[in-house]
Design a protein around this motif. Structure first.
Motif, PDB file in Angstrom:
ATOM      1  N   VAL A 112       0.834  -0.845  -0.274  1.00  0.00           N
ATOM      2  CA  VAL A 112       0.112   0.258   0.187  1.00  0.00           C
ATOM      3  C   VAL A 112       0.624   1.334   0.315  1.00  0.00           C
ATOM      4  CG1 VAL A 112      -1.305   0.894   1.278  1.00  0.00           C
ATOM      5  CG2 VAL A 112      -1.875  -1.156   1.119  1.00  0.00           C
TER       6      VAL A 112
ATOM      7  N   LEU B 152       1.520   5.041   0.866  1.00  0.00           N
ATOM      8  CA  LEU B 152       1.497   5.782   1.872  1.00  0.00           C
ATOM      9  C   LEU B 152       2.568   7.281   2.113  1.00  0.00           C
ATOM     10  CD1 LEU B 152       0.944   3.157   4.902  1.00  0.00           C
ATOM     11  CD2 LEU B 152      -0.868   4.383   3.602  1.00  0.00           C
ATOM     12  N   SER B 153       0.690   8.084   2.478  1.00  0.00           N
ATOM     13  CA  SER B 153       1.747   9.587   3.295  1.00  0.00           C
ATOM     14  C   SER B 153       1.273   9.521   4.146  1.00  0.00           C
ATOM     15  CB  SER B 153       1.611  10.372   1.919  1.00  0.00           C
ATOM     16  OG  SER B 153       0.392  10.907   1.783  1.00  0.00           O
TER      17      SER B 153
ATOM     18  N   GLN C  58       6.626   9.928   3.046  1.00  0.00           N
ATOM     19  CA  GLN C  58       6.070   9.300   2.203  1.00  0.00           C
ATOM     20  C   GLN C  58       6.446   7.782   1.570  1.00  0.00           C
ATOM     21  OE1 GLN C  58       6.494  11.576  -1.357  1.00  0.00           O
ATOM     22  NE2 GLN C  58       5.005  12.272  -2.290  1.00  0.00           N
TER      23      GLN C  58
ATOM     24  N   SER D 208       5.981   2.909   1.299  1.00  0.00           N
ATOM     25  CA  SER D 208       4.998   1.885   1.583  1.00  0.00           C
ATOM     26  C   SER D 208       4.770   0.893   2.758  1.00  0.00           C
ATOM     27  CB  SER D 208       4.767   0.804   0.139  1.00  0.00           C
ATOM     28  OG  SER D 208       6.507   0.233   0.809  1.00  0.00           O
TER      29      SER D 208
ATOM     30  N   VAL E  96      -9.938  -1.031   4.361  1.00  0.00           N
ATOM     31  CA  VAL E  96      -9.546   0.389   3.825  1.00  0.00           C
ATOM     32  C   VAL E  96      -9.077   0.495   5.769  1.00  0.00           C
ATOM     33  CG1 VAL E  96     -11.047   1.990   4.690  1.00  0.00           C
ATOM     34  CG2 VAL E  96     -11.889   0.069   3.514  1.00  0.00           C
TER      35      VAL E  96
ATOM     36  N   PHE F   6      -1.257   9.504   9.568  1.00  0.00           N
ATOM     37  CA  PHE F   6      -1.881   8.847   8.114  1.00  0.00           C
ATOM     38  C   PHE F   6      -3.354   9.011   7.578  1.00  0.00           C
ATOM     39  CE2 PHE F   6       2.237   6.621   9.623  1.00  0.00           C
ATOM     40  CZ  PHE F   6       3.216   6.591   8.624  1.00  0.00           C
ATOM     41  N   SER F   7      -3.459   9.351   6.593  1.00  0.00           N
ATOM     42  CA  SER F   7      -5.073   9.469   6.231  1.00  0.00           C
ATOM     43  C   SER F   7      -5.487   8.440   6.086  1.00  0.00           C
ATOM     44  CB  SER F   7      -5.366  10.281   5.289  1.00  0.00           C
ATOM     45  OG  SER F   7      -4.709  11.740   5.318  1.00  0.00           O
TER      46      SER F   7
ATOM     47  N   ARG G 199      -7.068   4.619   3.491  1.00  0.00           N
ATOM     48  CA  ARG G 199      -6.079   4.455   2.411  1.00  0.00           C
ATOM     49  C   ARG G 199      -7.727   3.374   2.095  1.00  0.00           C
ATOM     50  NH1 ARG G 199      -4.358   5.047  -2.487  1.00  0.00           N
ATOM     51  NH2 ARG G 199      -2.689   4.048  -2.459  1.00  0.00           N
TER      52      ARG G 199
ATOM     53  N   LEU H 145      -7.913  -0.607  -0.751  1.00  0.00           N
ATOM     54  CA  LEU H 145      -6.662  -1.056  -1.014  1.00  0.00           C
ATOM     55  C   LEU H 145      -7.470  -1.871  -1.640  1.00  0.00           C
ATOM     56  CD1 LEU H 145      -4.174  -2.219  -2.370  1.00  0.00           C
ATOM     57  CD2 LEU H 145      -4.373  -3.789  -0.654  1.00  0.00           C
TER      58      LEU H 145
END
Length: 173
Positions: A35, A37-38, A47, A49, A109, A124-125, A127, A129
């Motif tokens: 995934v 991620l940022s 930034q 994964s 999620v 982290f917001s 996200r 997959l």
């Protein structure tokens, strides 16, 4: 949960347990999706994964455990910081993909989370997959995705969902 759905889930789990140990290795060598991620810090940004190693049942729900890799740029550090966090987790929820034309689609999620990265609080917001059969993984991946999607849709016990998610992870390995 309807008896028909319980029977489908049990059949899929039984088939996975009866499969030879090397069956996943014959699937074409695809890896379970990582995934991207940022995250934001008060003075910069991360930034990278998240590579999922396993799913577990926690008292608060399902969690994905794995490795967080990436780079942190923050004004409080003179250079970019490399991040290799071997032990990291996110609370996750599995859901059917709205509008999907096939049962072989499953959304994982990732919940929002604030966690320390190189000593700084990073937020982290949420996200999502979306898992789908990939070329070279064979028909059993689609069957597992359908089983997991059905289990989620029928509110199967979380232990069943965790077991199916881990079976999917092994199928992609």
């Amino acid at each position: 949960m309807q008896p028909r759905h319980i029977a489908i889930v049990i059949a899929i789990v039984t088939a996975m347990l009866a499969a030879p140990a090397g069956a996943g290795a014959q699937a074409g060598g695809s890896r379970f999706p990582s995934v991207l991620l940022s995250a934001k810090t008060s003075g910069g940004r991360f930034q990278g994964s998240f590579i999922i190693r396993r799913f577990r049942l926690q008292p608060t729900g399902i969690a994905a455990f794995g490795r967080l890799n990436g780079r942190l740029r923050d004004r409080r550090y003179p250079t970019t910081q490399r991040v290799r966090n071997r032990s990291f987790s996110f609370a996750v929820a599995a859901a059917r993909v709205p509008g999907a034309t096939s049962c072989a689609r499953l959304a994982i999620v990732f919940a929002a989370r604030t966690a320390p990265i190189v000593g700084l609080a990073a937020t982290f917001s949420p996200r999502a997959l979306v898992l789908r059969p990939r070329r070279g993984t064979g028909p059993s991946t689609g069957e597992l995705l359908c089983g997991a999607s059905t289990a989620v849709a029928t509110n199967a016990p979380p232990q069943v969902t965790v077991h199916l998610l881990n079976a999917l992870r092994l199928q992609y390995a």
